[in-house]
Design an enzyme around this catalytic site. Sequence first.
Site, PDB file in Angstrom:
ATOM      1  N   SER A  44     -20.127  -2.699  -5.014  1.00 62.10           N
ATOM      2  CA  SER A  44     -18.579  -2.734  -4.387  1.00 62.10           C
ATOM      3  C   SER A  44     -18.533  -2.942  -3.005  1.00 62.10           C
ATOM      4  O   SER A  44     -17.772  -3.218  -2.311  1.00 62.10           O
ATOM      5  CB  SER A  44     -17.705  -1.950  -4.952  1.00 62.10           C
ATOM      6  OG  SER A  44     -17.957  -0.571  -4.570  1.00 62.10           O
ATOM      7  N   LYS A  47     -15.606   3.602  -0.940  1.00 58.78           N
ATOM      8  CA  LYS A  47     -14.759   2.342  -0.405  1.00 58.78           C
ATOM      9  C   LYS A  47     -14.362   2.555   1.053  1.00 58.78           C
ATOM     10  O   LYS A  47     -14.474   3.658   1.737  1.00 58.78           O
ATOM     11  CB  LYS A  47     -13.545   2.422  -1.273  1.00 58.78           C
ATOM     12  CG  LYS A  47     -13.621   2.395  -2.731  1.00 58.78           C
ATOM     13  CD  LYS A  47     -14.336   1.175  -3.303  1.00 58.78           C
ATOM     14  CE  LYS A  47     -14.347   1.442  -4.798  1.00 58.78           C
ATOM     15  NZ  LYS A  47     -15.114   0.034  -5.388  1.00 58.78           N
TER      16      LYS A  47
END
Length: 207
Positions: A39, A84
Amino acid sequence: MKKLFAFIWNWVVPIAIGILAYVAITTFWINIVTINGDSMDPNLLDQQKVLVQKTQNVKRGDVVVFDAREEDPRIKTGNKDYVKRVIAVAGDTVSYKNGDLYVNDKKVDESYISSDERNAGTASSFGSSWNLDSLAKTGLWSAEDQKETVVPKDSYFVLGDHRSVSNDSRYFGYIHKKHVIGKIHVPFWYSSTVKNNISKDSDHYFA
């Protein structure tokens, strides 16, 4: 007795100090974690080692690791921590249109990701134009998060750099400050490009 004292002083004491220092550093300051998944590609790759600084001073552009079990109701079995990038902090608005991301109506400098991820990747599943209100109405967020049209107090809106595959705030809403484990730092031997892309200076966050 002198030999015993010398043994304790020369061996036991240094070992004890070393153990205490390690526990203190890993508990209160910094630790090493392994990236799991794609990600954050291409800036952070699957199975790479990175440093995590335990801090409450999180800013826009910082890359953080947080306990996803407390945030993502659809977390896959075996997963625990997500890595993230913080896009917005408490009180901020977020919107996306025409390939650009905006925070408080100011365009974000997204030079840390490719044009494909800035466009198709960011739009994936949610269309070419979205904001916090439209994301909340998808029904994916918790009932509590669906009530908020700005990032709530002590919370963050986060996205992965590889947005076409990233499971992030677009899908599960805001993450709470208390669930953030720390801020990611990359080791000195990583390329200058990756170091610059991860250590995004908040003073240059907007385009």
